[in-house]
Design a protein around this motif. Structure first.
Motif, PDB file in Angstrom:
ATOM      1  N   ARG A 113       1.315  -1.198   0.097  1.00  0.00           N
ATOM      2  CA  ARG A 113       0.165  -0.059   0.127  1.00  0.00           C
ATOM      3  C   ARG A 113       1.104   0.928   0.036  1.00  0.00           C
ATOM      4  NH1 ARG A 113      -3.019  -2.165   5.362  1.00  0.00           N
ATOM      5  NH2 ARG A 113      -4.901  -4.028   4.600  1.00  0.00           N
ATOM      6  N   LYS A 114       2.077   1.395   0.585  1.00  0.00           N
ATOM      7  CA  LYS A 114       2.672   2.147   1.036  1.00  0.00           C
ATOM      8  C   LYS A 114       3.571   2.719  -0.166  1.00  0.00           C
ATOM      9  CE  LYS A 114       6.357   3.963   3.065  1.00  0.00           C
ATOM     10  NZ  LYS A 114       7.177   3.963   4.593  1.00  0.00           N
ATOM     11  N   ASP A 115       4.286   1.908  -0.531  1.00  0.00           N
ATOM     12  CA  ASP A 115       4.729   2.125  -2.202  1.00  0.00           C
ATOM     13  C   ASP A 115       3.491   2.037  -3.108  1.00  0.00           C
ATOM     14  OD1 ASP A 115       6.991   0.964  -1.064  1.00  0.00           O
ATOM     15  OD2 ASP A 115       6.925  -1.381  -2.009  1.00  0.00           O
ATOM     16  N   ILE A 116       2.435   1.556  -3.408  1.00  0.00           N
ATOM     17  CA  ILE A 116       1.905   2.160  -4.514  1.00  0.00           C
ATOM     18  C   ILE A 116       1.291   3.859  -3.849  1.00  0.00           C
ATOM     19  CG2 ILE A 116      -1.143   2.234  -5.134  1.00  0.00           C
ATOM     20  CD1 ILE A 116      -0.232  -0.526  -4.863  1.00  0.00           C
ATOM     21  N   VAL A 117       1.309   4.665  -2.653  1.00  0.00           N
ATOM     22  CA  VAL A 117       0.400   5.712  -2.977  1.00  0.00           C
ATOM     23  C   VAL A 117       2.075   6.800  -3.288  1.00  0.00           C
ATOM     24  CG1 VAL A 117      -0.387   7.648  -0.663  1.00  0.00           C
ATOM     25  CG2 VAL A 117      -1.043   5.212  -0.942  1.00  0.00           C
ATOM     26  N   ASN A 118       3.235   6.626  -2.125  1.00  0.00           N
ATOM     27  CA  ASN A 118       4.339   6.903  -2.814  1.00  0.00           C
ATOM     28  C   ASN A 118       4.219   7.193  -4.109  1.00  0.00           C
ATOM     29  OD1 ASN A 118       4.594   7.159  -0.495  1.00  0.00           O
ATOM     30  ND2 ASN A 118       7.207   5.725  -0.546  1.00  0.00           N
ATOM     31  N   PHE A 119       4.597   5.803  -4.985  1.00  0.00           N
ATOM     32  CA  PHE A 119       4.237   5.673  -6.121  1.00  0.00           C
ATOM     33  C   PHE A 119       3.947   7.133  -7.119  1.00  0.00           C
ATOM     34  CE2 PHE A 119       2.852   3.733 -10.129  1.00  0.00           C
ATOM     35  CZ  PHE A 119       4.418   3.983 -11.155  1.00  0.00           C
ATOM     36  N   ASN A 204      -5.111   3.459   7.323  1.00  0.00           N
ATOM     37  CA  ASN A 204      -4.613   5.426   7.557  1.00  0.00           C
ATOM     38  C   ASN A 204      -3.034   5.639   7.476  1.00  0.00           C
ATOM     39  OD1 ASN A 204      -6.865   5.792   7.993  1.00  0.00           O
ATOM     40  ND2 ASN A 204      -7.190   5.820   9.797  1.00  0.00           N
ATOM     41  N   ASN A 205      -1.967   4.335   8.180  1.00  0.00           N
ATOM     42  CA  ASN A 205      -0.843   4.292   7.889  1.00  0.00           C
ATOM     43  C   ASN A 205      -0.112   3.918   7.238  1.00  0.00           C
ATOM     44  OD1 ASN A 205      -0.743   4.510  10.952  1.00  0.00           O
ATOM     45  ND2 ASN A 205      -0.595   2.674  11.919  1.00  0.00           N
ATOM     46  N   ALA A 206      -0.657   3.101   5.926  1.00  0.00           N
ATOM     47  CA  ALA A 206       0.009   3.281   4.411  1.00  0.00           C
ATOM     48  C   ALA A 206      -0.816   4.551   3.897  1.00  0.00           C
ATOM     49  CB  ALA A 206      -1.103   1.720   3.965  1.00  0.00           C
ATOM     50  N   MET A 207      -1.870   4.822   4.262  1.00  0.00           N
ATOM     51  CA  MET A 207      -1.615   6.164   2.934  1.00  0.00           C
ATOM     52  C   MET A 207      -1.215   7.239   3.516  1.00  0.00           C
ATOM     53  SD  MET A 207      -3.823   5.122   1.587  1.00  0.00           S
ATOM     54  CE  MET A 207      -4.859   6.031  -0.413  1.00  0.00           C
ATOM     55  N   VAL A 208      -0.945   7.526   4.677  1.00  0.00           N
ATOM     56  CA  VAL A 208       0.163   8.811   5.217  1.00  0.00           C
ATOM     57  C   VAL A 208       1.480   8.759   3.827  1.00  0.00           C
ATOM     58  CG1 VAL A 208       1.576   8.991   6.351  1.00  0.00           C
ATOM     59  CG2 VAL A 208      -0.854   9.093   7.116  1.00  0.00           C
ATOM     60  N   ALA A 209       2.058   7.276   4.261  1.00  0.00           N
ATOM     61  CA  ALA A 209       2.709   6.778   3.632  1.00  0.00           C
ATOM     62  C   ALA A 209       4.277   7.036   3.937  1.00  0.00           C
ATOM     63  CB  ALA A 209       3.284   6.691   2.011  1.00  0.00           C
ATOM     64  N   GLU A 210       5.077   8.203   2.698  1.00  0.00           N
ATOM     65  CA  GLU A 210       5.873   8.758   3.182  1.00  0.00           C
ATOM     66  C   GLU A 210       5.769  10.451   3.277  1.00  0.00           C
ATOM     67  OE1 GLU A 210       8.879   8.018   4.087  1.00  0.00           O
ATOM     68  OE2 GLU A 210       9.195   5.592   3.478  1.00  0.00           O
ATOM     69  N   GLU A 211       6.090  10.872   4.737  1.00  0.00           N
ATOM     70  CA  GLU A 211       4.996  11.556   5.095  1.00  0.00           C
ATOM     71  C   GLU A 211       5.394  13.193   4.193  1.00  0.00           C
ATOM     72  OE1 GLU A 211       4.588  15.302   8.494  1.00  0.00           O
ATOM     73  OE2 GLU A 211       5.714  13.581   8.502  1.00  0.00           O
ATOM     74  N   SER A 212       6.505  13.198   3.378  1.00  0.00           N
ATOM     75  CA  SER A 212       7.123  14.249   3.013  1.00  0.00           C
ATOM     76  C   SER A 212       6.765  14.083   1.025  1.00  0.00           C
ATOM     77  CB  SER A 212       8.601  14.340   2.912  1.00  0.00           C
ATOM     78  OG  SER A 212       9.088  12.785   2.490  1.00  0.00           O
ATOM     79  N   ILE A 213       6.702  12.727   0.936  1.00  0.00           N
ATOM     80  CA  ILE A 213       6.213  12.555  -0.245  1.00  0.00           C
ATOM     81  C   ILE A 213       4.639  13.004  -1.008  1.00  0.00           C
ATOM     82  CG2 ILE A 213       5.534  10.855  -2.187  1.00  0.00           C
ATOM     83  CD1 ILE A 213       7.923   9.892  -1.352  1.00  0.00           C
ATOM     84  N   PHE A 214       4.450  12.804   0.686  1.00  0.00           N
ATOM     85  CA  PHE A 214       2.109  12.801   0.493  1.00  0.00           C
ATOM     86  C   PHE A 214       1.995  14.980   0.859  1.00  0.00           C
ATOM     87  CE2 PHE A 214      -1.392  13.536   2.730  1.00  0.00           C
ATOM     88  CZ  PHE A 214      -2.743  12.942   1.954  1.00  0.00           C
ATOM     89  N   ARG A 215       2.907  15.367   1.104  1.00  0.00           N
ATOM     90  CA  ARG A 215       2.813  16.588   1.067  1.00  0.00           C
ATOM     91  C   ARG A 215       2.516  17.421   0.553  1.00  0.00           C
ATOM     92  NH1 ARG A 215       5.823  16.914   5.254  1.00  0.00           N
ATOM     93  NH2 ARG A 215       7.904  17.660   4.551  1.00  0.00           N
ATOM     94  N   ASN A 216       4.227  16.728   0.172  1.00  0.00           N
ATOM     95  CA  ASN A 216       4.574  18.023  -1.450  1.00  0.00           C
ATOM     96  C   ASN A 216       3.968  17.344  -2.769  1.00  0.00           C
ATOM     97  OD1 ASN A 216       6.871  18.730   0.099  1.00  0.00           O
ATOM     98  ND2 ASN A 216       8.058  17.615  -0.756  1.00  0.00           N
ATOM     99  N   THR A 217       3.142  16.348  -2.719  1.00  0.00           N
ATOM    100  CA  THR A 217       2.121  15.959  -3.556  1.00  0.00           C
ATOM    101  C   THR A 217       0.840  16.484  -3.227  1.00  0.00           C
ATOM    102  OG1 THR A 217       2.637  13.681  -3.942  1.00  0.00           O
ATOM    103  CG2 THR A 217       0.676  13.727  -4.835  1.00  0.00           C
TER     104      THR A 217
END
Length: 256
Positions: A113-119, A204-217
């Protein structure tokens, strides 16, 4: 807000390793000042400054293309790998597949999940990278024509429209495919084993993924939405390329 300040914000909001890949806006702006000043003084230095401006402009475009194509190639490979991982996980949870240990399965699924959201997030950032640099080129060329009396903007932008970094169709397609994958895979994962509270927490944890990537996206998506809304024309000279429907902007923001 002045464009230079806006550009600095965009650069700060992207991934750290991308920050030296953007337009050399300040250096180009300084060269325009030198050209204008030399022209007023009727100095032969204006010719050198003009040549330096064109050289730097072309170097920036080469930089955009090299970086964009490298990222695009990496994303194509990663997209294939993620599809294969998803297929293996789907096979694992199927009625005929081997049943993994609950802890092992949960950890692997959370990582997927985390890898998909980061991707997804990094691809959106690449679309925004194209938009920001195209906008920077349009702005600096407009400034060049205004302050030097040149007519560089139109022919240069016509050339830019054919450059690889401007063509975001493939990446936009991968973004939408990734969103479809999230819609398809995440509900199926949630339905498999374990209690709902645990699954919801993992999601919820997976959707946050890498915080910096999510925030910047999210910041990039909001920027793209605002640029589309504020643009009053559909001329390629003033409207940055944007192939993602507005629905995808809101869809990604709502994932958190």
């Amino acid at each position: 807000m002045k464009f230079g300040k806006w550009l600095r914000q965009q650069i700060e909001q992207t991934l750290p390793e991308w920050q030296d890949k953007f337009i050399s806006y300040k250096d180009l702006k300084n060269l325009i000042h030198l050209i204008s000043l030399a022209q007023k003084l009727h100095s032969p230095e204006s010719g050198k400054a003009e040549a330096d401006f064109i050289t730097l402009l072309n170097a920036d475009i080469e930089k955009f293309n090299a970086f964009f194509m490298e990222q695009e190639e990496d994303f194509i490979i990663l997209h294939k790998e993620l599809k294969e991982r998803i297929q293996r996980m789907m096979t694992t949870i199927g009625p005929t597949g081997p049943q993994p240990m609950e802890t092992e399965y949960s950890e692997e699924m959370q990582k997927l999940r985390k890898d998909i959201v980061n991707f997804h997030g990094e691809m959106v950032l690449l679309v925004n990278y194209s938009i920001v640099n195209y906008t920077g080129l349009a702005k600096i060329l407009k400034k060049y024509d205004k302050h030097t009396g040149g007519l560089l903007r139109l022919p240069f932008i016509e050339k830019v429209l054919q450059e690889p970094f401007f063509t975001t169709d493939l990446i936009s397609k991968l973004v939408m495919e990734c969103e479809n994958t999230m819609e398809l895979v995440f509900p199926i994962i949630t339905e498999e084993g374990g209690n709902n509270e645990q699954n919801e927490g993992e999601m919820n944890n997976a959707m946050v993924a890498e915080e910096s990537i999510f925030r910047n996206t999210v910041a990039a998506l909001v920027t793209m939405r605002e640029m589309r809304r504020q643009s009053s024309t559909h001329s390629p000279l003033s409207l940055p390329p944007l192939n993602l429907p507005d629905s995808h902007v809101f869809q990604y923001i709502q994932l958190n």
